[in-house]
Design a protein around this motif. Sequence first.
Motif, PDB file in Angstrom:
ATOM      1  N   GLU A 101       0.897  -1.158  -0.040  1.00  0.00           N
ATOM      2  CA  GLU A 101       0.124   0.087   0.097  1.00  0.00           C
ATOM      3  C   GLU A 101       0.755   1.331  -0.025  1.00  0.00           C
ATOM      4  OE1 GLU A 101      -3.988   0.163   2.484  1.00  0.00           O
ATOM      5  OE2 GLU A 101      -2.287   0.832   3.764  1.00  0.00           O
ATOM      6  N   GLU A 102       2.094   1.155   0.865  1.00  0.00           N
ATOM      7  CA  GLU A 102       2.805   2.368   0.946  1.00  0.00           C
ATOM      8  C   GLU A 102       3.302   2.687  -0.472  1.00  0.00           C
ATOM      9  OE1 GLU A 102       3.226   4.341   3.626  1.00  0.00           O
ATOM     10  OE2 GLU A 102       1.577   3.141   4.636  1.00  0.00           O
ATOM     11  N   GLN A 103       3.876   1.733  -1.160  1.00  0.00           N
ATOM     12  CA  GLN A 103       4.741   1.780  -2.328  1.00  0.00           C
ATOM     13  C   GLN A 103       3.861   2.438  -3.487  1.00  0.00           C
ATOM     14  OE1 GLN A 103       6.452  -1.762  -3.902  1.00  0.00           O
ATOM     15  NE2 GLN A 103       8.289  -0.711  -4.205  1.00  0.00           N
TER      16      GLN A 103
ATOM     17  N   SER B  82       4.354  -0.019 -12.926  1.00  0.00           N
ATOM     18  CA  SER B  82       5.765   0.386 -12.739  1.00  0.00           C
ATOM     19  C   SER B  82       6.459  -0.489 -11.826  1.00  0.00           C
ATOM     20  CB  SER B  82       5.766   2.157 -12.127  1.00  0.00           C
ATOM     21  OG  SER B  82       5.285   2.857 -12.994  1.00  0.00           O
ATOM     22  N   ILE B  83       5.863  -0.891 -10.892  1.00  0.00           N
ATOM     23  CA  ILE B  83       6.247  -1.649 -10.078  1.00  0.00           C
ATOM     24  C   ILE B  83       6.769  -2.995 -10.568  1.00  0.00           C
ATOM     25  CG2 ILE B  83       6.363  -2.919  -7.735  1.00  0.00           C
ATOM     26  CD1 ILE B  83       4.521  -0.365  -6.705  1.00  0.00           C
TER      27      ILE B  83
ATOM     28  N   SER C 285      12.298  -0.613  -7.071  1.00  0.00           N
ATOM     29  CA  SER C 285      13.526  -1.571  -7.817  1.00  0.00           C
ATOM     30  C   SER C 285      13.233  -1.051  -9.280  1.00  0.00           C
ATOM     31  CB  SER C 285      13.521  -2.633  -7.153  1.00  0.00           C
ATOM     32  OG  SER C 285      14.835  -3.217  -7.851  1.00  0.00           O
ATOM     33  N   GLY C 286      14.358  -1.008 -10.036  1.00  0.00           N
ATOM     34  CA  GLY C 286      14.077  -1.347 -11.509  1.00  0.00           C
ATOM     35  C   GLY C 286      13.812   0.092 -12.116  1.00  0.00           C
ATOM     36  N   VAL C 287      12.991   0.924 -11.679  1.00  0.00           N
ATOM     37  CA  VAL C 287      12.499   2.084 -12.160  1.00  0.00           C
ATOM     38  C   VAL C 287      13.534   3.316 -11.790  1.00  0.00           C
ATOM     39  CG1 VAL C 287      10.642   3.795 -12.088  1.00  0.00           C
ATOM     40  CG2 VAL C 287      10.404   1.334 -11.857  1.00  0.00           C
TER      41      VAL C 287
ATOM     42  N   GLY D 220       9.608  -2.628 -13.082  1.00  0.00           N
ATOM     43  CA  GLY D 220      10.880  -2.411 -12.578  1.00  0.00           C
ATOM     44  C   GLY D 220      11.240  -3.769 -11.926  1.00  0.00           C
ATOM     45  N   PHE D 221      10.412  -4.369 -11.415  1.00  0.00           N
ATOM     46  CA  PHE D 221      11.032  -5.848 -10.803  1.00  0.00           C
ATOM     47  C   PHE D 221      11.490  -6.815 -12.002  1.00  0.00           C
ATOM     48  CE2 PHE D 221       9.650 -10.218  -9.986  1.00  0.00           C
ATOM     49  CZ  PHE D 221      10.175 -10.511  -8.766  1.00  0.00           C
TER      50      PHE D 221
ATOM     51  N   LEU E 258       0.759   8.996 -10.604  1.00  0.00           N
ATOM     52  CA  LEU E 258       0.466   7.995 -11.218  1.00  0.00           C
ATOM     53  C   LEU E 258      -0.886   7.229 -10.807  1.00  0.00           C
ATOM     54  CD1 LEU E 258       3.564   8.264 -11.490  1.00  0.00           C
ATOM     55  CD2 LEU E 258       3.750   5.583 -11.845  1.00  0.00           C
TER      56      LEU E 258
ATOM     57  N   LYS F 248      12.727  -5.765 -14.865  1.00  0.00           N
ATOM     58  CA  LYS F 248      13.623  -5.148 -15.687  1.00  0.00           C
ATOM     59  C   LYS F 248      14.960  -5.937 -15.680  1.00  0.00           C
ATOM     60  CE  LYS F 248      15.525  -0.711 -16.657  1.00  0.00           C
ATOM     61  NZ  LYS F 248      15.905   0.551 -16.055  1.00  0.00           N
TER      62      LYS F 248
ATOM     63  N   GLU G 298      -1.157   2.358 -13.131  1.00  0.00           N
ATOM     64  CA  GLU G 298       0.226   2.908 -13.527  1.00  0.00           C
ATOM     65  C   GLU G 298       1.446   2.605 -12.465  1.00  0.00           C
ATOM     66  OE1 GLU G 298      -1.256   6.598 -16.510  1.00  0.00           O
ATOM     67  OE2 GLU G 298      -0.741   6.836 -14.365  1.00  0.00           O
TER      68      GLU G 298
ATOM     69  N   LEU H  32       9.880   5.878  -0.211  1.00  0.00           N
ATOM     70  CA  LEU H  32       9.940   4.381  -0.708  1.00  0.00           C
ATOM     71  C   LEU H  32      10.835   4.168  -2.039  1.00  0.00           C
ATOM     72  CD1 LEU H  32       7.201   4.734   0.783  1.00  0.00           C
ATOM     73  CD2 LEU H  32       7.230   2.362   0.431  1.00  0.00           C
TER      74      LEU H  32
ATOM     75  N   ASN I  29      -3.340  10.693  -6.879  1.00  0.00           N
ATOM     76  CA  ASN I  29      -3.029  10.986  -8.095  1.00  0.00           C
ATOM     77  C   ASN I  29      -3.649  12.432  -8.655  1.00  0.00           C
ATOM     78  OD1 ASN I  29      -4.696   8.649  -8.422  1.00  0.00           O
ATOM     79  ND2 ASN I  29      -4.695   9.425 -10.871  1.00  0.00           N
TER      80      ASN I  29
ATOM     81  N   TYR J   3       3.016   6.054  -2.641  1.00  0.00           N
ATOM     82  CA  TYR J   3       4.086   7.095  -3.046  1.00  0.00           C
ATOM     83  C   TYR J   3       4.022   7.138  -4.061  1.00  0.00           C
ATOM     84  CZ  TYR J   3       8.818   8.449  -2.974  1.00  0.00           C
ATOM     85  OH  TYR J   3      10.075   9.289  -3.278  1.00  0.00           O
ATOM     86  N   LEU J   4       3.897   6.195  -5.032  1.00  0.00           N
ATOM     87  CA  LEU J   4       4.019   6.330  -6.626  1.00  0.00           C
ATOM     88  C   LEU J   4       2.495   7.410  -6.855  1.00  0.00           C
ATOM     89  CD1 LEU J   4       5.162   3.394  -8.005  1.00  0.00           C
ATOM     90  CD2 LEU J   4       6.434   5.447  -7.737  1.00  0.00           C
TER      91      LEU J   4
ATOM     92  N   PHE K 190       7.827  12.636   1.478  1.00  0.00           N
ATOM     93  CA  PHE K 190       7.757  11.614   2.749  1.00  0.00           C
ATOM     94  C   PHE K 190       8.814  11.629   3.765  1.00  0.00           C
ATOM     95  CE2 PHE K 190       4.572   8.325   0.922  1.00  0.00           C
ATOM     96  CZ  PHE K 190       4.072   9.067  -0.065  1.00  0.00           C
TER      97      PHE K 190
ATOM     98  N   LEU L 223       2.749  13.011 -16.882  1.00  0.00           N
ATOM     99  CA  LEU L 223       1.376  12.702 -16.657  1.00  0.00           C
ATOM    100  C   LEU L 223       0.627  14.144 -16.107  1.00  0.00           C
ATOM    101  CD1 LEU L 223       1.953   9.230 -14.848  1.00  0.00           C
ATOM    102  CD2 LEU L 223       0.606   9.722 -16.890  1.00  0.00           C
TER     103      LEU L 223
END
Lengths: 473, 258
Positions: A420-422, A439-440, B98-100, A443-444, A431, A446, A435, B95, B80, A425-426, B91, B112
């Motif tokens: 939820e936090e991640q 993205s997560i 990873s990978g972004v 990224g995972f 986003l 990638k 989205e 947070l 958003n 944050y985005l 924050f 956006l």
Amino acid sequence: MAVPKSTQKLIKNTLDDYKFGFKTKNTAVFKTPQGGLTREIVEAISSRKKEPKWMLDYRLKALEIFEKKAMPKWGGDLSGINFEKIHYYLQPQDKPKTDWNDVPKDIKDTFEKLGIPEAERKFLAGTGAQFESEMVYHSLQKELTKKGVVFESTDVALQKYPEIFKEYFGKVIPAHDNKFSALNSAVWSGGSFIYVPKGVHIELPLQAYFRINAENMGQFERTLIIADEGSSVHYVEGCTAPTYSTDSLHSAVVEIIVKKGARVQYTTIQNWSTNVYNLVTKRAFAYRDAEMFWLDCNLGSKLTMKYPAIFLMEPGARGEVQSLAFANSNQHQDAGAKIVHNASNTTSKIVAKSISKGAGRSTYRGLLKVSKGAKNIKSHVSCDALLLDGASRSDTYPTMKIEESEVAIAHEATVSKIGEEQLFYLMSRGLTEEEAASSIVNGFAKPIIKQLPMEYALELNRLLELEMTGSVG
Amino acid sequence: MNIKKKDTLEIKDLHANIGDLKILNGINLTIKSGEIHAIMGPNGSGKSTLCNVLMGHPKYEVTKGSAKFNGKEILDLEPNERAHLGLFLGFQHPLEVSGVSTGTFLRLAKNLKLKANGETKQISPMEFMPILKQTMGLLKMDEKFITRSVNEGFSGGEKKRAEIVQMAILEPKIAMLDEIDSGLDIDALKIVAEGINETFKKTGLGVLLITHYQRLLNYITPDFVHVMAKGKIIKSGDKKLAKELEKNGYEEILKKVK
């Protein structure tokens, strides 16, 4: 922490998202009847292909093994496979063509829709296209033919190169290896045969595309790759099928021989429809200073059981398996890797990543073995699982059999849940929830995706996005 | 400084819970662009919750009250959507994704936002890079962070600086910075404060600083200082109030209120 509210939004019926589910109307030239696998069917396939006697004998022996072996009790749920309903062989045209214009229109249109001829023109050294049981098209750049490279349908290779074929066929994966390798050995048809002569490096990838079209189809291609000393080749396979309410079976066998100082990369972008059981045996033997790299991406299918294997046979050999699995609703990806260190001074690496969504299930199943007498071994295994919601599941079964002491083995495993936090944050950066989740996930994935040639990386990113958004692109 | 009409975030009688626990008990606060507000208060007084509720964290339930941005109720919007209106939250614990890569992510967020605000033009990587590099320079962040994954493996101080880079790039109208000074040494604190001041001068945004310590306010001069306790603002004043708190602690003020 509470399950993110994204869960409800993200769990969608993925059948609608699958953009390869179209069917092509095709009248088979020949097809074996339903009602179960019999000696007559095996004989009919072999005779239709005008095979030498040794191959028919091989097939019949494999049939006996298949009948004797019990279904695997481990892995995924195989109880839904109905061997009585499957068409074991379906011949869509008379023989493979080397010009797209000679391929029957309906089949050609299918591959046009899948972008195969376009890819061939743009970035491939050679192309194969299998429709149902047969390779309908095969081509290789002329310079490579001149250098002695062979890239043929496996059936054609059996006729044209009988000696080398007999020397290597079934040597890496014998029929009795498992129930499904036995099945494939009995009814195999199509697949690619590649021979790369000493010192020849094929710069661009060779690609084969496997398409199941008919309902209740069984596709059993057989691929054999021999990279002679100091050579290199990158082979890419893709696969899709229409969506039916009944199940199809894809059970391939892939054997690879990587000789002294050679390198083979085998890349898979598997995207079967969710009614396909995908049960594949893949194995490579790597000899002195050779390198084998499996890059295995599994998105589709109902159940995939696949553990690309590398046997490191002589000193200096190196093996690497990198895999990405995406298990969506009603899917189980039981995938992993198998590495056997049979010689000293050999190294290996396994990177396995899985994503589970909408009650999808992913399993990492791996074997790392160091045989008695193999010293100075290095191996690194890492498995990461990402769960997109509370209903999804991930399991890890890493097995290690180490019979020597001079080994350096590292093993890491992580399981993370999109939090939820991640997401918050985005989203606070603008986003949408989709989205952010997308993205997560990207990224995972990638670290695996960036290993792919650019064109495939773009395609895979697009496929992941489709899985995430639930909209048709 | 922007002299156009002021953007206003108006919070009225805001109550919020997490589970059955009441955390905000009637917050009244108005923040306008061009103003710097600081909220101070003991641990557990609801300062961070206020920021999170205003940004739309799903964990909290608003039970009463309103928060209007330029007259529009925002409490029923997705985070958003609030971001696209011009809200930003720095924050306390940024947070990792990873990978972004930081660069790719920020350009995506920027585009956006442009799109959501009716801009047809999108910023290309070629246009974006110099802007990002300049902003990172301001926060004394090495350019290598552009290609690194968002916050992954960043030190505490680097994460805080990266938050200010994100703020400067996204150009919000009202930015809430939740303990942006925690975990910073004195040099990093100065850099972060300078980044905030520069962005303030350039864009004239409104700032809501959440902090425990007066020392941040040595570098950023607030127009208003509020003291929060038990989910309420119990006292408001100017920067002198912060000095007073530093000297006497919270106890005295809390006693007076009781």
